[in-house]
Write a protein that holds these residues in place. Structure first.
Motif, PDB file in Angstrom:
ATOM      1  N   LYS B 143      63.812  34.459  81.873  1.00  0.00           N
ATOM      2  CA  LYS B 143      64.665  34.532  82.946  1.00  0.00           C
ATOM      3  C   LYS B 143      63.654  35.329  84.236  1.00  0.00           C
ATOM      4  N   ARG B 144      63.315  36.445  83.605  1.00  0.00           N
ATOM      5  CA  ARG B 144      62.437  37.269  84.356  1.00  0.00           C
ATOM      6  C   ARG B 144      61.251  36.425  85.057  1.00  0.00           C
ATOM      7  N   ARG B 146      61.135  33.418  85.593  1.00  0.00           N
ATOM      8  CA  ARG B 146      61.619  32.265  86.285  1.00  0.00           C
ATOM      9  C   ARG B 146      61.269  30.815  85.829  1.00  0.00           C
ATOM     10  N   ALA B 149      66.636  29.591  83.440  1.00  0.00           N
ATOM     11  CA  ALA B 149      67.914  29.809  84.144  1.00  0.00           C
ATOM     12  C   ALA B 149      69.088  29.865  83.095  1.00  0.00           C
ATOM     13  N   PRO B 154      71.232  37.591  78.076  1.00  0.00           N
ATOM     14  CA  PRO B 154      70.253  36.767  77.050  1.00  0.00           C
ATOM     15  C   PRO B 154      70.879  36.942  75.625  1.00  0.00           C
ATOM     16  N   TYR B 192      68.113  24.820  79.890  1.00  0.00           N
ATOM     17  CA  TYR B 192      67.845  26.020  80.543  1.00  0.00           C
ATOM     18  C   TYR B 192      66.454  26.073  81.341  1.00  0.00           C
TER      19      TYR B 192
END
Lengths: 195, 195
Positions: B143-144, B146, B149, B154, B192
């Motif tokens: 996620k960090r 990118r 998503a 988490p 994701y």
DNA sequence: GTCTATAAGATGATAGAC
DNA sequence: GTCTATCATCTTATAGAC
């Protein structure tokens, strides 16, 4: 003699106790002696009703399969829409899991499958196959009625739901986390909702 | 004596065989005699290395937990992005399942948890907890960076992935459907992906 | 249907020789 | 480290009385 009102035949009591024990410990960790003790009978009496352990196992999964259809019929008659049906299906497992830490009978037996008597394993396969078909029908109905949306076949969605339910219960038991199953499945059906 | 190049100590051979047997049959369906036969030793010799079955069970799950971290480190060092890491994590289970019908050791033990010696069950809980944390870190990193998503934490995504993996293998075994696991997990990570 | 009695085999585990 | 020998206990299952 058969059961009279409010009572159960010995045969049915055996099935009930055996099911509970398997859902808790698995097939290989319960014995005719465990059953006899709870029934306050002797093992020979249990063997009268089910000559071998495999006979008991087969009867058990077969009955469990009947119960599945019974539950699904009951849900269908309650008049909820397909999405609600799936919610109730999940809620069913949540109830037994949280009240008695019981997993799906076929889930436990699947884990032990290679060590089971062949006829028992075959019955387990039949149960999962049945459940998959029933759930697929609900997914298909939901799509037709435009209350559910998803890509891929209803069959694939049914498989994913089965895996999610079984896996969540299994991991919840392994983690000893009572609300894990509910937490995980709560949001699961959201993605199918239309609107 | 310890293992020399290319050989394994008796202790390690015991662990290997026991792990395979449990992944296939479960904890309650393998015996010291099974191990002794495969090793061409006597049961007393097996007891020399692991005094009780519970000792063996604990050592086994502890080692399995070490292997988990080892595999995750190896995946991390391969330089793939977080999404690729999860793909490889899943592929790992797919390989052992398809090649030898082996479920996750902790998955099988979870199913039998209430019948396991307490220290063994505790070790299983630790394994799942560990796996969950490790996967959650990958989700967070994704996620960090990118490249992934998702809504929610988490940790929740890690739990869903664990349940999906374990459940899919379990149902695949119950159904006796070798490609079921692959079919089910193939599309799972797609949701994701970013872009 | 349930009982007593019993069998044959497996199981986890230990003592003590080598 | 591995062996022989042995143990108590449990397990599935059967024969035959009540």
């Amino acid at each position: 003699m058969n059961a009279t009102a409010g009572t159960l035949s010995t045969r049915d009591r055996i099935l009930d106790i055996a099911q509970r024990l398997i859902q808790s410990r698995g097939y290989n960790a319960f014995s005719f002696n465990d059953l006899a003790k709870e029934l306050k009978l002797r093992t020979a009496s249990v063997h009268y009703h089910f000559p071998t352990k495999a006979d008991l196992g087969v009867a058990l999964v077969r009955r469990y399969r009947g119960q599945l259809h019974h539950e699904l019929d009951w849900i269908a008659k309650s008049g909820v829409d397909p999405l609600g049906s799936l919610e109730q299906f999940i809620a069913m497992f949540d109830r037994t899991f949280r009240s008695s830490n019981a997993l799906c009978l076929s889930c436990v037996l699947s884990a032990e499958a290679p060590s089971l008597p062949k006829p028992v394993a075959a019955e387990v396969t039949r149960f999962i196959h049945d459940a998959e078909l029933s759930l697929a029908k609900i997914f298909a109905a939901g799509k037709r009625a435009r209350v559910m949306a998803f890509k891929g076949s209803p069959r694939t969605q049914a498989r994913m739901l089965m895996a999610m339910i079984q896996g969540a219960m299994l991991v919840a038991r392994g983690l000893r986390h009572r609300s894990y199953f509910r937490d995980m499945t709560r949001g699961y059906l959201g993605k199918y909702a239309v609107g």
